[in-house]
Design a protein around this motif. Structure first.
Motif, PDB file in Angstrom:
ATOM      1  N   VAL A   1      19.609  49.105  85.568  1.00  0.00           N
ATOM      2  CA  VAL A   1      20.052  50.286  84.829  1.00  0.00           C
ATOM      3  C   VAL A   1      20.465  51.380  85.808  1.00  0.00           C
ATOM      4  CG1 VAL A   1      19.366  52.087  83.195  1.00  0.00           C
ATOM      5  CG2 VAL A   1      18.564  49.736  82.878  1.00  0.00           C
ATOM      6  N   THR A   2      21.576  52.055  85.503  1.00  0.00           N
ATOM      7  CA  THR A   2      22.070  53.130  86.353  1.00  0.00           C
ATOM      8  C   THR A   2      22.864  54.106  85.502  1.00  0.00           C
ATOM      9  OG1 THR A   2      23.479  53.635  88.256  1.00  0.00           O
ATOM     10  CG2 THR A   2      24.123  51.754  86.918  1.00  0.00           C
ATOM     11  N   ASP A   3      22.941  55.336  85.942  1.00  0.00           N
ATOM     12  CA  ASP A   3      23.795  56.334  85.288  1.00  0.00           C
ATOM     13  C   ASP A   3      25.160  56.447  85.960  1.00  0.00           C
ATOM     14  OD1 ASP A   3      22.134  57.305  83.176  1.00  0.00           O
ATOM     15  OD2 ASP A   3      20.899  58.353  84.655  1.00  0.00           O
ATOM     16  N   ARG A   4      25.408  55.663  86.999  1.00  0.00           N
ATOM     17  CA  ARG A   4      26.662  55.832  87.742  1.00  0.00           C
ATOM     18  C   ARG A   4      27.883  55.423  86.923  1.00  0.00           C
ATOM     19  NH1 ARG A   4      24.501  51.131  90.371  1.00  0.00           N
ATOM     20  NH2 ARG A   4      25.836  49.310  90.021  1.00  0.00           N
ATOM     21  N   ASP A   5      27.683  54.582  85.900  1.00  0.00           N
ATOM     22  CA  ASP A   5      28.797  54.133  85.066  1.00  0.00           C
ATOM     23  C   ASP A   5      28.833  54.831  83.715  1.00  0.00           C
ATOM     24  OD1 ASP A   5      29.944  52.142  86.850  1.00  0.00           O
ATOM     25  OD2 ASP A   5      28.095  51.017  86.508  1.00  0.00           O
ATOM     26  N   GLY A   6      28.089  55.928  83.582  1.00  0.00           N
ATOM     27  CA  GLY A   6      28.126  56.696  82.355  1.00  0.00           C
ATOM     28  C   GLY A   6      27.000  56.355  81.395  1.00  0.00           C
ATOM     29  N   PRO A   7      26.782  57.232  80.393  1.00  0.00           N
ATOM     30  CA  PRO A   7      25.642  57.073  79.483  1.00  0.00           C
ATOM     31  C   PRO A   7      25.716  55.826  78.615  1.00  0.00           C
ATOM     32  CG  PRO A   7      27.053  58.902  78.801  1.00  0.00           C
ATOM     33  CD  PRO A   7      27.502  58.492  80.160  1.00  0.00           C
ATOM     34  N   ARG A   8      26.909  55.400  78.211  1.00  0.00           N
ATOM     35  CA  ARG A   8      27.003  54.228  77.335  1.00  0.00           C
ATOM     36  C   ARG A   8      26.486  52.981  78.050  1.00  0.00           C
ATOM     37  NH1 ARG A   8      30.628  50.183  76.424  1.00  0.00           N
ATOM     38  NH2 ARG A   8      32.179  51.072  77.862  1.00  0.00           N
ATOM     39  N   ARG A   9      26.883  52.800  79.294  1.00  0.00           N
ATOM     40  CA  ARG A   9      26.428  51.608  80.011  1.00  0.00           C
ATOM     41  C   ARG A   9      24.959  51.732  80.418  1.00  0.00           C
ATOM     42  NH1 ARG A   9      31.857  51.909  81.554  1.00  0.00           N
ATOM     43  NH2 ARG A   9      33.041  49.987  81.108  1.00  0.00           N
ATOM     44  N   ALA A  10      24.488  52.932  80.661  1.00  0.00           N
ATOM     45  CA  ALA A  10      23.054  53.113  80.923  1.00  0.00           C
ATOM     46  C   ALA A  10      22.235  52.684  79.707  1.00  0.00           C
ATOM     47  CB  ALA A  10      22.757  54.562  81.284  1.00  0.00           C
ATOM     48  N   ARG A  11      22.708  53.072  78.509  1.00  0.00           N
ATOM     49  CA  ARG A  11      22.010  52.688  77.279  1.00  0.00           C
ATOM     50  C   ARG A  11      22.066  51.168  77.096  1.00  0.00           C
ATOM     51  NH1 ARG A  11      20.282  56.873  76.848  1.00  0.00           N
ATOM     52  NH2 ARG A  11      18.451  55.740  76.185  1.00  0.00           N
ATOM     53  N   ALA A  12      23.230  50.583  77.420  1.00  0.00           N
ATOM     54  CA  ALA A  12      23.362  49.138  77.288  1.00  0.00           C
ATOM     55  C   ALA A  12      22.413  48.406  78.243  1.00  0.00           C
ATOM     56  CB  ALA A  12      24.806  48.716  77.563  1.00  0.00           C
ATOM     57  N   GLY A  13      22.265  48.932  79.460  1.00  0.00           N
ATOM     58  CA  GLY A  13      21.345  48.322  80.414  1.00  0.00           C
ATOM     59  C   GLY A  13      19.900  48.388  79.949  1.00  0.00           C
ATOM     60  N   LEU A  14      19.494  49.533  79.415  1.00  0.00           N
ATOM     61  CA  LEU A  14      18.139  49.667  78.867  1.00  0.00           C
ATOM     62  C   LEU A  14      17.936  48.671  77.733  1.00  0.00           C
ATOM     63  CD1 LEU A  14      17.904  53.545  78.906  1.00  0.00           C
ATOM     64  CD2 LEU A  14      16.179  52.036  79.915  1.00  0.00           C
ATOM     65  N   ALA A  15      18.948  48.574  76.854  1.00  0.00           N
ATOM     66  CA  ALA A  15      18.840  47.665  75.715  1.00  0.00           C
ATOM     67  C   ALA A  15      18.756  46.208  76.166  1.00  0.00           C
ATOM     68  CB  ALA A  15      20.033  47.866  74.781  1.00  0.00           C
ATOM     69  N   GLU A  16      19.497  45.855  77.211  1.00  0.00           N
ATOM     70  CA  GLU A  16      19.473  44.476  77.703  1.00  0.00           C
ATOM     71  C   GLU A  16      18.102  44.122  78.271  1.00  0.00           C
ATOM     72  OE1 GLU A  16      20.823  40.588  78.705  1.00  0.00           O
ATOM     73  OE2 GLU A  16      21.252  42.087  77.169  1.00  0.00           O
ATOM     74  N   ASN A  17      17.502  45.026  79.014  1.00  0.00           N
ATOM     75  CA  ASN A  17      16.139  44.782  79.494  1.00  0.00           C
ATOM     76  C   ASN A  17      15.166  44.647  78.324  1.00  0.00           C
ATOM     77  OD1 ASN A  17      16.045  44.867  82.503  1.00  0.00           O
ATOM     78  ND2 ASN A  17      16.962  46.885  82.216  1.00  0.00           N
ATOM     79  N   ARG A  18      15.281  45.557  77.378  1.00  0.00           N
ATOM     80  CA  ARG A  18      14.373  45.546  76.219  1.00  0.00           C
ATOM     81  C   ARG A  18      14.522  44.237  75.437  1.00  0.00           C
ATOM     82  NH1 ARG A  18      16.197  49.741  74.164  1.00  0.00           N
ATOM     83  NH2 ARG A  18      14.698  51.227  75.035  1.00  0.00           N
ATOM     84  N   ARG A  19      15.760  43.820  75.202  1.00  0.00           N
ATOM     85  CA  ARG A  19      16.009  42.599  74.443  1.00  0.00           C
ATOM     86  C   ARG A  19      15.467  41.371  75.161  1.00  0.00           C
ATOM     87  NH1 ARG A  19      18.887  38.489  74.661  1.00  0.00           N
ATOM     88  NH2 ARG A  19      19.781  39.166  76.632  1.00  0.00           N
ATOM     89  N   PHE A  20      15.733  41.288  76.482  1.00  0.00           N
ATOM     90  CA  PHE A  20      15.302  40.101  77.223  1.00  0.00           C
ATOM     91  C   PHE A  20      13.776  39.990  77.263  1.00  0.00           C
ATOM     92  CE2 PHE A  20      14.418  37.623  81.098  1.00  0.00           C
ATOM     93  CZ  PHE A  20      15.133  36.473  80.786  1.00  0.00           C
ATOM     94  N   LEU A  21      13.105  41.116  77.292  1.00  0.00           N
ATOM     95  CA  LEU A  21      11.640  41.084  77.343  1.00  0.00           C
ATOM     96  C   LEU A  21      11.018  40.515  76.070  1.00  0.00           C
ATOM     97  CD1 LEU A  21      11.006  44.488  79.127  1.00  0.00           C
ATOM     98  CD2 LEU A  21      10.392  42.234  80.016  1.00  0.00           C
ATOM     99  N   THR A  22      11.796  40.433  75.004  1.00  0.00           N
ATOM    100  CA  THR A  22      11.293  39.847  73.757  1.00  0.00           C
ATOM    101  C   THR A  22      11.643  38.366  73.651  1.00  0.00           C
ATOM    102  OG1 THR A  22      13.295  40.322  72.441  1.00  0.00           O
ATOM    103  CG2 THR A  22      11.620  42.067  72.613  1.00  0.00           C
ATOM    104  N   ARG A  23      12.431  37.851  74.578  1.00  0.00           N
ATOM    105  CA  ARG A  23      12.878  36.468  74.523  1.00  0.00           C
ATOM    106  C   ARG A  23      11.855  35.532  75.177  1.00  0.00           C
ATOM    107  NH1 ARG A  23      17.419  35.377  71.548  1.00  0.00           N
ATOM    108  NH2 ARG A  23      18.261  33.937  73.094  1.00  0.00           N
TER     109      ARG A  23
END
Length: 450
Positions: free
Chosen positions: A161-183
């Motif tokens: 996760v990083t803010d260097r690519d803007g807030p939308r991709r930062a949110r997507a990165g957080l969501a991807e970590n969150r989703r994978f942790l449930t798999r």
């Protein structure tokens, strides 16, 4: 014979010199008996068990690469048409932050297959990966987990996760970590990934810490790889990067901190006191000319990673030892063994396998068979010298992960290696074409541009 009862043996590796532990070294001449995904005995194999002749070989615990970037696998030899970078920040802007923006799902998959197979063939049985693909975030960790499952290698995965690519991709990165942790994946586990403090705002850093805390995992983050990380933290009002991470709740006993180069003695002490695991990446640090981690000369809690320079931990550990010894002649040949053992302990905690990295009854059957024509007997007293002066990944003959022989006589038992190579070459060509249209990343850290 030490053994585990109640399991039906499925394979015996017979006649080897067996390293049952790296730290402190323990060496015996024995057969290693496997049942399912476990080591069930180290001693004399019982009759009527399928045997694999390992006479004259050295059997060692599988290696754990505690910090990898699998997505870099297709980047070797790519053309570079920009002015050469002169600072660490420019290396990121002109090389790696361009590469990750050129990745799509197919390139992510091909990279994971190629890098995972290369790691296995070098005797690495677990990779702890730190992934970034800003144009292909959603589901990327599943793509990697499935590719590595095809290879047959154990893993710990996260999205950077990083803010260097803007807030939308930062949110997507957080969501991807969150989703994978449930798999649920048999050989893969998750962490929460973060690029580095200097590309993260306070809000995102806090969300990362909250996500990790709620999931009961640690944050995998680059720390003080370049001086820019310290400059940025101070510009944000912290005493330094360690202070900023600690205040945000990232610095915990489950955290994985990569590099840790530009740190003061008090910061080193704070990290050591937190119980976090530090990963030294000596070849990468030399290649980027960022310096040597002070943790190269600290004992407990320090593992080894390649930072994407392949998966060969034998080569990494030898280079790390030589660099540490160049700085301090008191460094002994036990240096790499202790750090490789620490990487296994870390991965074992994440996988809930406390015996990972040890070849004893009840331990996961992750091991490597090396054809090591030793000039002298390998014993507990001489293993470290053999490791730094005599071993090579070219000696890897067989690799077992979770009880399965995934490399036999230097070839994958699961994949067509020529097909993997051909697919990697096709995807590398596509990646190169896309990379040509990706400009240097415009992100600028706060503070000085060191």
């Amino acid at each position: 014979m030490a053994e585990v009862s109640g399991l039906v043996p499925s394979l015996a590796l017979c006649g080897a010199t067996v390293v049952t532990d790296l730290d402190p070294p323990e060496v015996v001449h024995a057969d290693v008996v496997l049942a399912g995904d476990r080591v069930v005995a180290v001693g004399v194999a019982p009759p009527f068990v399928p045997r694999r002749d390992c006479s004259g070989t050295l059997v060692v615990p599988g290696g754990v690469c505690a910090h990898h970037h699998l997505y870099s696998a297709l980047a070797v030899g790519m053309p570079y048409h920009l002015p050469p970078p002169t600072t660490f920040t420019e290396i990121l802007q002109r090389v790696w932050w361009r590469l990750d923006r050129a990745l799509d799902e197919d390139a992510v998959r091909a990279s994971a297959l190629r890098a995972g197979l290369d790691a296995l063939r070098a005797g690495t049985t677990t990779v702890v990966d730190h992934h970034a693909s800003p144009e292909a975030v959603d589901g990327s960790l599943d793509v990697i987990a499935e590719a590595l499952a095809q290879v047959g290698i154990r893993s710990v995965l996260c999205y950077e996760v990083t803010d260097r690519d803007g807030p939308r991709r930062a949110r997507a990165g957080l969501a991807e970590n969150r989703r994978f942790l449930t798999r649920s994946h048999t050989l893969a586990r998750g962490m929460v990934g973060a690029h580095a403090s200097f590309t993260l705002g306070d809000d995102t850093l806090g969300e990362l810490a909250d996500l990790a805390r709620g999931a009961g995992v640690g944050v995998h983050v680059h720390v003080a790889e370049g001086e820019v990380d310290q400059d940025d933290a101070r510009a944000r009002g912290s005493a330094g990067v360690v202070d900023r991470l600690e205040r945000a709740g990232v610095l915990t006993d489950r955290a994985l901190l990569a590099h840790c180069v530009h740190l003061s003695p008090p910061e080193v002490a704070r990290i050591a006191g937190s119980g976090a695991t530090v990963v030294c990446c000596p070849r990468s640090n030399m290649g980027n000319a960022v310096g040597q981690s002070p943790f190269a000369h600290v004992g407990a809690g320090v593992a080894l990673g390649t930072d994407g320079i392949g998966g060969d931990l034998i080569a990494e550990s030898q280079a790390g030892y030589l660099r540490a010894r160049e700085a301090d002649l008191g460094t002994t040949t036990a240096w790499p063994l202790a750090r490789l053992a620490e990487g296994a302990r870390f991965a074992g905690r994440v996988h809930d396998e406390p015996l990972l990295g040890i070849l004893r009854p009840g331990a996961p059957a992750d091991l490597v068979v090396l054809e090591h024509p030793a000039p002298g007997t390998v014993t507990a007293d001489t293993l470290a010298d053999h490791w730094v002066l005599g071993l090579s990944s070219a000696q890897v003959r067989d690799v077992v992960v979770a009880g399965e022989l995934v490399i036999a006589d230097r070839r994958s038992t699961r994949l067509d290696e020529a097909e993997v190579a051909a697919d990697g070459a096709r995807e590398a060509a596509r990646l190169r074409a896309r990379l040509e249209s990706v400009p240097p990343h415009p992100f600028e850290p706060r503070g000085s541009q060191s």
